[in-house]
Design a protein around this motif. Sequence first.
Motif, PDB file in Angstrom:
ATOM      1  N   TYR A   1      21.425 -12.588  30.325  1.00  0.00           N
ATOM      2  CA  TYR A   1      22.542 -12.593  31.278  1.00  0.00           C
ATOM      3  C   TYR A   1      23.289 -13.912  31.102  1.00  0.00           C
ATOM      4  O   TYR A   1      22.717 -14.901  30.598  1.00  0.00           O
TER       5      TYR A   1
ATOM      6  N   SER B   1      21.959 -17.710  32.057  1.00  0.00           N
ATOM      7  CA  SER B   1      20.626 -18.169  31.661  1.00  0.00           C
ATOM      8  C   SER B   1      20.714 -19.282  30.616  1.00  0.00           C
ATOM      9  O   SER B   1      21.282 -19.095  29.539  1.00  0.00           O
ATOM     10  N   PRO B   2      20.138 -20.456  30.911  1.00  0.00           N
ATOM     11  CA  PRO B   2      20.195 -21.546  29.922  1.00  0.00           C
ATOM     12  C   PRO B   2      19.440 -21.234  28.626  1.00  0.00           C
ATOM     13  O   PRO B   2      19.911 -21.574  27.537  1.00  0.00           O
ATOM     14  N   TYR B   3      18.281 -20.581  28.738  1.00  0.00           N
ATOM     15  CA  TYR B   3      17.551 -20.263  27.505  1.00  0.00           C
ATOM     16  C   TYR B   3      18.289 -19.208  26.691  1.00  0.00           C
ATOM     17  O   TYR B   3      18.170 -19.178  25.461  1.00  0.00           O
TER      18      TYR B   3
ATOM     19  N   VAL C   1      19.857 -10.268  36.757  1.00  0.00           N
ATOM     20  CA  VAL C   1      19.370 -11.648  36.918  1.00  0.00           C
ATOM     21  C   VAL C   1      18.013 -11.650  37.639  1.00  0.00           C
ATOM     22  O   VAL C   1      17.232 -12.582  37.492  1.00  0.00           O
TER      23      VAL C   1
ATOM     24  N   LYS D   1      14.090  -5.000  35.945  1.00  0.00           N
ATOM     25  CA  LYS D   1      14.890  -4.998  34.709  1.00  0.00           C
ATOM     26  C   LYS D   1      14.360  -3.846  33.851  1.00  0.00           C
ATOM     27  O   LYS D   1      13.651  -4.068  32.867  1.00  0.00           O
TER      28      LYS D   1
ATOM     29  N   ALA E   1       9.492 -10.097  31.758  1.00  0.00           N
ATOM     30  CA  ALA E   1      10.797  -9.917  32.400  1.00  0.00           C
ATOM     31  C   ALA E   1      11.652 -11.179  32.342  1.00  0.00           C
ATOM     32  O   ALA E   1      12.739 -11.220  32.914  1.00  0.00           O
ATOM     33  N   ARG E   2      11.156 -12.228  31.665  1.00  0.00           N
ATOM     34  CA  ARG E   2      11.962 -13.450  31.609  1.00  0.00           C
ATOM     35  C   ARG E   2      13.109 -13.266  30.624  1.00  0.00           C
ATOM     36  O   ARG E   2      13.116 -12.327  29.806  1.00  0.00           O
ATOM     37  N   THR E   3      14.034 -14.174  30.692  1.00  0.00           N
ATOM     38  CA  THR E   3      15.222 -14.147  29.856  1.00  0.00           C
ATOM     39  C   THR E   3      15.171 -15.373  28.963  1.00  0.00           C
ATOM     40  O   THR E   3      14.904 -16.470  29.483  1.00  0.00           O
ATOM     41  N   PRO E   4      15.419 -15.298  27.691  1.00  0.00           N
ATOM     42  CA  PRO E   4      15.864 -14.144  26.905  1.00  0.00           C
ATOM     43  C   PRO E   4      14.709 -13.439  26.200  1.00  0.00           C
ATOM     44  O   PRO E   4      13.604 -13.977  26.069  1.00  0.00           O
TER      45      PRO E   4
ATOM     46  N   ASP F   1      10.311 -15.199  24.746  1.00  0.00           N
ATOM     47  CA  ASP F   1      10.277 -16.666  24.850  1.00  0.00           C
ATOM     48  C   ASP F   1      10.970 -17.265  23.607  1.00  0.00           C
ATOM     49  O   ASP F   1      10.730 -16.829  22.480  1.00  0.00           O
ATOM     50  N   THR F   2      11.778 -18.303  23.856  1.00  0.00           N
ATOM     51  CA  THR F   2      12.517 -18.926  22.747  1.00  0.00           C
ATOM     52  C   THR F   2      11.571 -19.453  21.667  1.00  0.00           C
ATOM     53  O   THR F   2      11.936 -19.504  20.494  1.00  0.00           O
TER      54      THR F   2
ATOM     55  N   ARG G   1      12.977 -15.565  42.766  1.00  0.00           N
ATOM     56  CA  ARG G   1      12.365 -16.732  42.121  1.00  0.00           C
ATOM     57  C   ARG G   1      11.192 -17.279  42.935  1.00  0.00           C
ATOM     58  O   ARG G   1      10.263 -17.867  42.374  1.00  0.00           O
TER      59      ARG G   1
ATOM     60  N   ARG H   1       8.251 -14.805  42.161  1.00  0.00           N
ATOM     61  CA  ARG H   1       7.776 -14.821  40.770  1.00  0.00           C
ATOM     62  C   ARG H   1       7.309 -16.198  40.308  1.00  0.00           C
ATOM     63  O   ARG H   1       6.386 -16.300  39.511  1.00  0.00           O
ATOM     64  N   PHE H   2       8.007 -17.256  40.771  1.00  0.00           N
ATOM     65  CA  PHE H   2       7.718 -18.590  40.218  1.00  0.00           C
ATOM     66  C   PHE H   2       7.411 -19.629  41.300  1.00  0.00           C
ATOM     67  O   PHE H   2       7.286 -20.816  40.994  1.00  0.00           O
TER      68      PHE H   2
HETATM   69  N1  LIG Z   1       9.674 -20.492  28.075  1.00  0.00           N
HETATM   70  C1  LIG Z   1      10.672 -19.462  28.220  1.00  0.00           C
HETATM   71  C2  LIG Z   1      11.375 -19.680  29.521  1.00  0.00           C
HETATM   72  C3  LIG Z   1      12.451 -18.677  29.833  1.00  0.00           C
HETATM   73  C4  LIG Z   1      12.925 -18.816  31.271  1.00  0.00           C
HETATM   74  O1  LIG Z   1      12.363 -19.516  32.113  1.00  0.00           O
HETATM   75  N2  LIG Z   1      13.987 -18.143  31.556  1.00  0.00           N
HETATM   76  C5  LIG Z   1      14.508 -18.114  32.894  1.00  0.00           C
HETATM   77  C6  LIG Z   1      16.016 -17.932  32.849  1.00  0.00           C
HETATM   78  S1  LIG Z   1      16.798 -19.077  31.788  1.00  0.00           S
HETATM   79  C7  LIG Z   1      13.942 -16.896  33.568  1.00  0.00           C
HETATM   80  O2  LIG Z   1      13.256 -16.126  32.943  1.00  0.00           O
HETATM   81  N3  LIG Z   1      14.224 -16.677  34.819  1.00  0.00           N
HETATM   82  C8  LIG Z   1      13.796 -15.482  35.451  1.00  0.00           C
HETATM   83  C9  LIG Z   1      14.555 -14.279  34.983  1.00  0.00           C
HETATM   84  O3  LIG Z   1      15.506 -14.400  34.195  1.00  0.00           O
HETATM   85  O4  LIG Z   1      14.233 -13.168  35.450  1.00  0.00           O
HETATM   86  C10 LIG Z   1      11.606 -19.488  27.014  1.00  0.00           C
HETATM   87  O5  LIG Z   1      11.653 -20.503  26.307  1.00  0.00           O
HETATM   88  O6  LIG Z   1      12.242 -18.461  26.719  1.00  0.00           O
END
Ligand SMILES: N[C@@H](CCC(=O)N[C@@H](CS)C(=O)NCC(=O)O)C(=O)O
Length: 302
Positions: free
Chosen positions: A8, A11-13, A35, A39, A50-53, A64-65, A126, A129-130
């Motif tokens: 989305y 998302s920074p990653y 977001v 999903k 379910a994390r992004t990306p 995971d990146t 959030r 989940r976190f």
């Molecule tokens: N370690 C993961 C972290 C990814 C991460 O934390 N993404 C955030 C968004 S940038 C996330 O998943 N947030 C919850 C979501 O998108 O549902 C990576 O490098 O891809």
Amino acid sequence: MTPILHHYPTSPYAELVRTVFGLKRLAWASVIVPVTLPKPGQTELTGGYARTPVVQIGADLYCDTAAILPALEALQPAPSLYPAPLGAMHRMIAAWAGGPQFLAHVGAALGVLPEGALPQGFIEDRRARFGLDMAQLAKVTPHLTGQAEVAAAWLDEALADGRDFLGGAAPGHGDLGFFCNLWFVANTPGAGAAAARLLRPHVAAWFARMQAIGHGDRTEITAEDAIAMARDAAPAPITGRIEAPFVAGQAVLVRTEGANDPPVAGRLARYDETGITVLRESDAAGTVAVHFPRLGQMLLPG
Ligand SMILES: N[C@@H](CCC(=O)N[C@@H](CS)C(=O)NCC(=O)O)C(=O)O
């Protein structure tokens, strides 16, 4: 095969991976995911991650990146994400950027926002989940912002000798890791003052160079299109070892550290220092291979 990014915009990653597509001048397909949970398209393929990306290449899903970047490096080796002289050291910088420094930048970006600025559904997602607690975040924001400022000062010092990127003339994974953290602060409405403090002169010039890399050649597709592409493909041959006490084909669960998202269940196909792969059956897409990095992922008997 064209890589597909499940992501989305904010998302920074995901911005990190979009910039990899720019750096490698790749054509890619984009599936926009919600977001917050649920999903359904993404988890149909990943089995719960379910994390992004997430990046999909046919019937292979990279979560995971830290798993995505090696896959894109293999798909398109030049220019490398691990250029000399730092080479694999880029991973260590990226691991710091994506570990404690990610939380520090999230604090710098979100901790300063007035109450009501973030949608309640986002905060609840959030929190469940976190463990995000906005009241607690507000209290520790000066601390977290200070942690991000230390990194900004170190980046500024490293770049002060006139180098273009952290390792010299070419950008790599370490640059991408800090770029996406700072991008998140710079692109969060209301966090402008924090961004201005972090973007010190050399950092700001480097940030502009990173932004100029762009996103490559993007085409929009739907989650259904992506599932159909997985169904029409078979997972790529898997290389690597399986470390004891686990054995090939064993039923396992992969759970992300620090997240309450459901674990991914499958049959173990790789478990070594390069990462974890499980094979699983998706109702809609058939057999898929789901790949994870080793760092930050727990493997448990299924
Ligand atoms: N370690 C993961 C972290 C990814 C991460 O934390 N993404 C955030 C968004 S940038 C996330 O998943 N947030 C919850 C979501 O998108 O549902 C990576 O490098 O891809």
